[in-house]
Design a protein around this motif. Sequence first.
Motif, mmCIF file in Angstrom:
data_model
loop_
_atom_site.group_PDB
_atom_site.id
_atom_site.type_symbol
_atom_site.label_atom_id
_atom_site.label_comp_id
_atom_site.label_asym_id
_atom_site.label_seq_id
_atom_site.Cartn_x
_atom_site.Cartn_y
_atom_site.Cartn_z
ATOM 1 N N ASP A 161 0.831 -1.212 0.000
ATOM 2 C CA ASP A 161 0.000 0.000 0.000
ATOM 3 C C ASP A 161 0.858 1.253 0.000
ATOM 4 O OD1 ASP A 161 -2.311 -1.510 0.018
ATOM 5 O OD2 ASP A 161 -2.563 -1.435 2.187
ATOM 6 N N ALA A 162 1.949 1.217 0.771
ATOM 7 C CA ALA A 162 2.849 2.369 0.832
ATOM 8 C C ALA A 162 3.552 2.584 -0.501
ATOM 9 C CB ALA A 162 3.877 2.176 1.948
ATOM 10 N N VAL A 163 3.936 1.489 -1.171
ATOM 11 C CA VAL A 163 4.577 1.604 -2.481
ATOM 12 C C VAL A 163 3.576 2.138 -3.511
ATOM 13 C CG1 VAL A 163 5.623 0.308 -4.382
ATOM 14 C CG2 VAL A 163 6.358 -0.118 -2.031
ATOM 15 N N GLU A 164 2.333 1.678 -3.426
ATOM 16 C CA GLU A 164 1.300 2.193 -4.339
ATOM 17 C C GLU A 164 1.145 3.701 -4.172
ATOM 18 O OE1 GLU A 164 -3.529 1.852 -4.949
ATOM 19 O OE2 GLU A 164 -2.455 0.078 -4.246
ATOM 20 N N ARG A 165 1.101 4.156 -2.926
ATOM 21 C CA ARG A 165 0.983 5.606 -2.675
ATOM 22 C C ARG A 165 2.224 6.345 -3.162
ATOM 23 N NH1 ARG A 165 -1.178 3.718 2.201
ATOM 24 N NH2 ARG A 165 0.802 4.087 3.285
ATOM 25 N N ALA A 166 3.389 5.730 -2.979
ATOM 26 C CA ALA A 166 4.632 6.369 -3.413
ATOM 27 C C ALA A 166 4.677 6.528 -4.928
ATOM 28 C CB ALA A 166 5.842 5.563 -2.923
ATOM 29 N N ILE A 167 4.151 5.539 -5.651
ATOM 30 C CA ILE A 167 4.075 5.647 -7.114
ATOM 31 C C ILE A 167 3.174 6.814 -7.494
ATOM 32 C CG2 ILE A 167 3.232 4.530 -9.214
ATOM 33 C CD1 ILE A 167 4.087 1.850 -7.988
ATOM 34 N N GLU A 168 2.003 6.873 -6.863
ATOM 35 C CA GLU A 168 1.045 7.939 -7.166
ATOM 36 C C GLU A 168 1.598 9.320 -6.806
ATOM 37 O OE1 GLU A 168 -2.263 6.568 -4.903
ATOM 38 O OE2 GLU A 168 -2.972 5.200 -6.457
ATOM 39 N N ASP A 169 2.369 9.374 -5.718
ATOM 40 C CA ASP A 169 2.874 10.665 -5.230
ATOM 41 C C ASP A 169 4.125 11.141 -5.961
ATOM 42 O OD1 ASP A 169 0.850 10.689 -3.388
ATOM 43 O OD2 ASP A 169 2.091 10.039 -1.694
ATOM 44 N N ASN A 170 4.967 10.212 -6.417
ATOM 45 C CA ASN A 170 6.300 10.591 -6.888
ATOM 46 C C ASN A 170 6.544 10.467 -8.387
ATOM 47 O OD1 ASN A 170 7.758 11.163 -4.240
ATOM 48 N ND2 ASN A 170 6.988 9.105 -3.840
ATOM 49 N N ILE A 171 5.738 9.658 -9.073
ATOM 50 C CA ILE A 171 5.937 9.499 -10.514
ATOM 51 C C ILE A 171 5.100 10.546 -11.246
ATOM 52 C CG2 ILE A 171 5.600 7.951 -12.485
ATOM 53 C CD1 ILE A 171 6.235 5.620 -10.597
ATOM 54 N N PRO A 172 5.711 11.332 -12.125
ATOM 55 C CA PRO A 172 4.984 12.393 -12.826
ATOM 56 C C PRO A 172 3.738 11.874 -13.539
ATOM 57 C CG PRO A 172 7.336 12.620 -13.184
ATOM 58 C CD PRO A 172 7.145 11.319 -12.475
ATOM 59 N N ALA A 173 2.733 12.724 -13.611
ATOM 60 C CA ALA A 173 1.420 12.341 -14.151
ATOM 61 C C ALA A 173 1.515 11.768 -15.562
ATOM 62 C CB ALA A 173 0.481 13.549 -14.130
ATOM 63 N N GLU A 174 2.430 12.294 -16.371
ATOM 64 C CA GLU A 174 2.519 11.845 -17.764
ATOM 65 C C GLU A 174 2.915 10.371 -17.891
ATOM 66 O OE1 GLU A 174 6.204 13.277 -19.951
ATOM 67 O OE2 GLU A 174 6.343 14.504 -18.127
ATOM 68 N N PHE A 175 3.478 9.804 -16.805
ATOM 69 C CA PHE A 175 3.919 8.404 -16.832
ATOM 70 C C PHE A 175 3.001 7.469 -16.045
ATOM 71 C CE2 PHE A 175 7.968 10.932 -16.953
ATOM 72 C CZ PHE A 175 8.274 10.693 -18.284
ATOM 73 N N GLN A 176 1.985 8.004 -15.372
ATOM 74 C CA GLN A 176 1.172 7.210 -14.464
ATOM 75 C C GLN A 176 0.443 6.052 -15.157
ATOM 76 O OE1 GLN A 176 0.324 7.250 -11.028
ATOM 77 N NE2 GLN A 176 2.007 8.654 -10.609
ATOM 78 N N GLN A 177 -0.055 6.283 -16.364
ATOM 79 C CA GLN A 177 -0.849 5.247 -17.040
ATOM 80 C C GLN A 177 -0.054 3.960 -17.252
ATOM 81 O OE1 GLN A 177 -4.224 5.215 -17.950
ATOM 82 N NE2 GLN A 177 -3.720 3.069 -18.303
ATOM 83 N N HIS A 178 1.204 4.083 -17.631
ATOM 84 C CA HIS A 178 2.002 2.893 -17.947
ATOM 85 C C HIS A 178 3.023 2.542 -16.858
ATOM 86 C CE1 HIS A 178 0.225 2.626 -21.836
ATOM 87 N NE2 HIS A 178 0.802 3.697 -22.334
ATOM 88 N N ALA A 179 3.053 3.298 -15.781
ATOM 89 C CA ALA A 179 4.098 3.123 -14.762
ATOM 90 C C ALA A 179 4.204 1.689 -14.262
ATOM 91 C CB ALA A 179 3.856 4.072 -13.587
ATOM 92 N N HIS A 180 3.071 1.072 -13.931
ATOM 93 C CA HIS A 180 3.176 -0.246 -13.314
ATOM 94 C C HIS A 180 3.657 -1.296 -14.314
ATOM 95 C CE1 HIS A 180 -0.720 -2.018 -14.697
ATOM 96 N NE2 HIS A 180 -0.265 -3.146 -14.203
ATOM 97 N N HIS A 181 3.333 -1.134 -15.603
ATOM 98 C CA HIS A 181 3.851 -2.086 -16.594
ATOM 99 C C HIS A 181 5.352 -1.924 -16.789
ATOM 100 C CE1 HIS A 181 -0.320 -2.944 -18.395
ATOM 101 N NE2 HIS A 181 0.157 -4.051 -17.861
ATOM 102 N N TRP A 182 5.812 -0.685 -16.873
ATOM 103 C CA TRP A 182 7.262 -0.478 -17.004
ATOM 104 C C TRP A 182 8.007 -1.084 -15.817
ATOM 105 C CZ3 TRP A 182 5.660 5.003 -18.599
ATOM 106 C CH2 TRP A 182 5.650 5.122 -20.003
#
Length: 214
Positions: A161-182
């Motif tokens: 859960d903390a890693v999920e929040r960290a992805i949402e908080d720290n990865i720029p919006a333009e990369f959010q859609q594909h972030a988890h696949h990368w």
Amino acid sequence: MAKQLGYHQIHEIFTRFRELDPEPKGELDHVNVYTLVVAVALSAQATDAGVNKATKELFKVADTPQKMLDLGEEGLIEHIKTIGLFRQKAKNVIKLSRILVEEYDGEVPSSRAALQSLPGVGRKTANVVLNMWFKQPAQAVDTHIFRVGNRTGIAVGKNVDAVERAIEDNIPAEFQQHAHHWLILHGRYTCKARKPVCTNCIIRDLCPFEEKTL
């Protein structure tokens, strides 16, 4: 666990991921949103390759909730018995199929709460479906993402859960859609658990991991 990287470092990392693979795809085979739900539910504690092998013939005969109910639990088991925990997974797939038929007119809902209410569908499964099918920037954190996030400093957290929040908080919006696949693909093929392939890593100069295999 590495220290959380800053915005500019993370932006550069995902810029490189995007240049290498602009449209990353999940590796679970499916023919529609229902079969995606089933495939992801079956993939818990199993490999994508193993699930794909089992569902290749299954989805030819049961690609809707009603067809799955017509196949029945024993018929489903015959297709998925090579997958771990197949009996419990078969029960869940039949139950969720019945709920979809009776409560959702055979359609898969597009809300996380509704998806998570289905038997065998947890937050990770719901997020995969929301991301891959409904194109929502939901982040499904599996063991690969948890490892890569903490090892590289891209998304640091003590639990999923903390890693999920960290992805949402720290990865720029333009990369959010594909972030988890990368992140999944990077963890699966490069930043492996036991022997990361650091010599082939496109972000090794930005990665703080101290035990690089160079």
